[in-house]
Design a protein around this motif. Structure first.
Motif, short mmCIF file in Angstrom:
data_model
loop_
_atom_site.label_atom_id
_atom_site.label_comp_id
_atom_site.label_asym_id
_atom_site.label_seq_id
_atom_site.Cartn_x
_atom_site.Cartn_y
_atom_site.Cartn_z
N ASP A 192 0.86 -1.18 0.00
CA ASP A 192 0.00 0.00 0.00
C ASP A 192 0.89 1.23 0.00
O ASP A 192 1.50 1.57 1.01
CB ASP A 192 -0.91 -0.01 1.22
N THR A 193 1.01 1.86 -1.16
CA THR A 193 1.89 3.02 -1.29
C THR A 193 1.20 4.30 -0.87
O THR A 193 1.79 5.37 -0.97
CB THR A 193 2.36 3.15 -2.75
N ASP A 194 -0.07 4.22 -0.43
CA ASP A 194 -0.74 5.42 0.07
C ASP A 194 -0.11 5.84 1.40
O ASP A 194 0.68 5.13 2.01
CB ASP A 194 -2.24 5.16 0.27
N GLU A 199 -5.45 11.60 5.57
CA GLU A 199 -5.32 13.06 5.64
C GLU A 199 -6.70 13.69 5.76
O GLU A 199 -7.66 13.25 5.11
CB GLU A 199 -4.61 13.57 4.38
N ASP A 200 -6.78 14.73 6.57
CA ASP A 200 -8.04 15.44 6.74
C ASP A 200 -8.23 16.40 5.58
O ASP A 200 -7.59 17.44 5.50
CB ASP A 200 -8.04 16.19 8.08
N ALA A 359 -11.78 11.79 -1.79
CA ALA A 359 -10.56 11.14 -1.33
C ALA A 359 -9.72 10.64 -2.49
O ALA A 359 -8.50 10.50 -2.36
CB ALA A 359 -10.90 9.99 -0.40
N ASP A 360 -10.36 10.39 -3.64
CA ASP A 360 -9.64 9.93 -4.83
C ASP A 360 -9.13 11.08 -5.69
O ASP A 360 -8.63 10.84 -6.79
CB ASP A 360 -10.56 9.03 -5.66
N GLY A 361 -9.26 12.30 -5.20
CA GLY A 361 -8.79 13.45 -5.96
C GLY A 361 -9.71 13.88 -7.08
O GLY A 361 -9.27 14.57 -8.01
N MET A 411 -6.86 6.17 3.43
CA MET A 411 -7.57 7.37 2.98
C MET A 411 -8.93 7.00 2.38
O MET A 411 -9.97 7.56 2.74
CB MET A 411 -6.72 8.12 1.96
N MET A 412 -8.96 6.03 1.47
CA MET A 412 -10.21 5.61 0.85
C MET A 412 -11.10 4.89 1.85
O MET A 412 -12.33 5.06 1.83
CB MET A 412 -9.92 4.70 -0.35
#
Length: 526
Positions: A192-194, A199-200, A359-361, A411-412
């Motif tokens: 998992d490279t996240d 992050e808020d 969260a996915d941008g 994050m997701m």
């Protein structure tokens, strides 16, 4: 003064008002027989309502208007006269005139007292949260370290309320050691490279009142709890004697055409399907009235979600005059009574999709593909009883996997409110529908258009490249291979992107050298 005030006839008939009728003259000239200022008799010890009312009236005579004062004086005179004539009627209530309450000085800033009746038996209120008015009126102490009041501090998804329970506690990230050794990204490892900590993303929106970042955590918890109250019965079709799941899918496929023709919002379509399923869970419907139920549900959903809802005549016209306007109105009323007018507690999957897409941008490709996968619930009856939040999270997870993004980091998981293991079953049903032969043309063509990035075509090709048509894949078993394939595809894409950058840089250098040589030749010629 009192002789000029006419005495009205008593409001109720009976022995209670006999003395009033007998004491009141029948015409105006004889009214002078009543003494203008009859001296009141000596008060007698009694606990009647007249004595209590008289004491209250005397206490407020000075504050009352002149007309009300005169009316009470006349009423008191008639009462005293009746007491003098018959001692047995001294406790009787005279209602010949309506009593008008004296005007009392009111405080301009006083809050009116409103009596809210309790809800009827079996009906629950939407929320038991107390009003915010006393909180705003309460004085707030300033913190010693901050200049702002405590109530004005930004409370986003990273700052949980003190009494937050349930889903909010489950989303708290685990503690990760800062000195953890780096992991080699080998081809056989699921890395998992996240970021290790989520992050808020709401803290940056604190100054934007439209984003309500201060209440976003409470909103998510409330919607996740309220979605369970609007789920239809997963087996309601067994109670329908003349309907089948195929008829439901055919109806919803036609509703997609109507929804597209009217250019309605996605929330309108989801709400219409939910209203139809909930209505069929409570009422038996014949096949010739099923289309009327779907049209009424779409009409109600458009009135609730849209700024401008289509008129009933448009629904009648688009159904080729299968039903009249009166039948539409009657069906609309019947559906509202069956659902107990509860339309507001259904959270659409689109809301949860927006949260996960943040969260996915806000990547356009996963967002469009996730919308298509989430709408499978409209034509697939095995997903009828799936909560909208789970439906949106599974759609986003499967869309990212199909696009080569196999990681589902913290994050997701935080913003979608589900871990990866909880999404495999729901995503498996979506994948099974994609692998079936195309049965619902309107649904497939809607997402096969260029406007929707042809996501239905891409998803079907991606699934058929890995499984045979009509098969039922097992994601729990096939997931490691799919993630390995996604990592390899991502590495290949990164290498291709770097090669393009190097090629563009080389072309830029060669172009600059050519321009320099051309400039040198031009100077030599000069």
């Amino acid at each position: 003064m009192a002789s000029r005030i006419p005495i009205r006839r008593g409001r109720t008939a009976g022995a209670e008002n006999d003395n009033v009728v007998s004491a009141r003259p029948t015409h105006a000239p004889s009214r002078a027989k009543i003494p203008a200022r009859a001296a009141p008799l000596a008060p007698r010890p009694t606990t009647s309502k007249v004595a209590v009312a008289s004491s209250k009236t005397k206490a407020t005579e000075d504050d009352a208007p002149s007309s009300a004062k005169r009316k009470r004086q006349a009423l008191q005179e008639v009462t005293d006269l009746n007491r003098g004539r018959d001692s047995k009627t001294e406790a009787r209530k005279i209602i010949g005139l309506p009593k008008k309450a004296a005007t009392r000085p009111q405080d301009e800033n006083a809050r009116p007292q409103v009596s809210v009746p309790p809800p009827p038996a079996g009906v629950r209120r939407l929320s038991s949260r107390q009003s915010l008015i006393p909180v705003r009126q309460r004085m707030v102490d300033l913190d010693a370290d901050d200049e702002e009041p405590v109530s004005k501090r930004p409370r986003t998804s990273s700052v949980e309320p003190e009494d937050a329970v349930g889903a909010a506690d489950a989303l708290a990230p685990e503690d990760v050691s800062e000195n953890a050794p780096a992991v080699d990204e080998g081809p056989d490892e699921d890395v998992d490279t996240d970021s290790e900590e989520w992050e808020d993303l709401d803290a940056a929106d604190f100054d934007d009142p439209a984003m309500v970042s201060e209440y976003v955590a409470d909103i998510q918890v409330y919607l996740k709890a309220s979605e369970l109250h609007t789920l239809p019965n997963a087996h309601y079709m067994s109670a329908q004697t003349d309907l089948t799941w195929g008829m439901r899918a055919l109806l919803n496929d036609w509703l997609i055409q109507v929804h597209t023709r009217f250019h309605l919002l996605p929330e309108t379509l989801f709400l219409a399907v939910n209203l139809t399923d909930r209505f069929l869970s409570h009422r038996l419907v014949s096949p010739d009235k099923l289309q009327l139920v779907g049209m009424s549900a779409l009409l109600l959903a458009s009135k609730f979600e849209e700024t401008i809802a289509p008129a009933i005549i448009n629904f009648v016209h688009i159904s080729d005059n299968a039903y009249t306007e009166d039948e539409m109105r009657a069906a609309e009323k019947h559906m509202l009574r069956a659902l107990e007018w509860d339309l507001s507690r259904y959270p659409s999957p689109v809301h949860f999709l927006r949260r996960a897409s943040k969260a996915d941008g806000y990547a356009p490709a996963p967002r469009a593909l996730a919308k298509y996968l989430a709408e499978i619930v409209i034509v697939e009856h095995r997903l009828v009883a799936t909560p909208p939040s789970l439906l949106a999270a599974a759609a986003m997870w499967l869309a990212r996997l199909a696009l080569g993004e196999g990681r589902w980091g913290k994050m997701m998981a935080h913003y979608a409110m589900y871990e990866e293991e909880e999404l495999l079953e729901t995503a498996g049903w979506m994948l099974r529908y994609v692998l079936k032969p195309v049965e619902h043309e309107s649904f497939y063509k809607k997402w096969a258009s260029k406007r929707n990035m042809k996501v239905s075509v891409y998803m079907r090709q991606w699934a058929l490249a890995r499984w045979d048509e009509g098969t039922r894949p097992n994601l729990v078993k096939d997931l490691p291979g799919l993630k390995l394939e996604a990592r390899e595809a991502q590495k290949t894409a990164i290498k291709a992107l770097e090669a393009e950058k190097q090629l563009a840089a080389a072309e830029g250098e060669s172009g600059s050298e050519t321009e320099a040589e051309a400039e040198g030749e031009g100077e030599a010629e000069c």
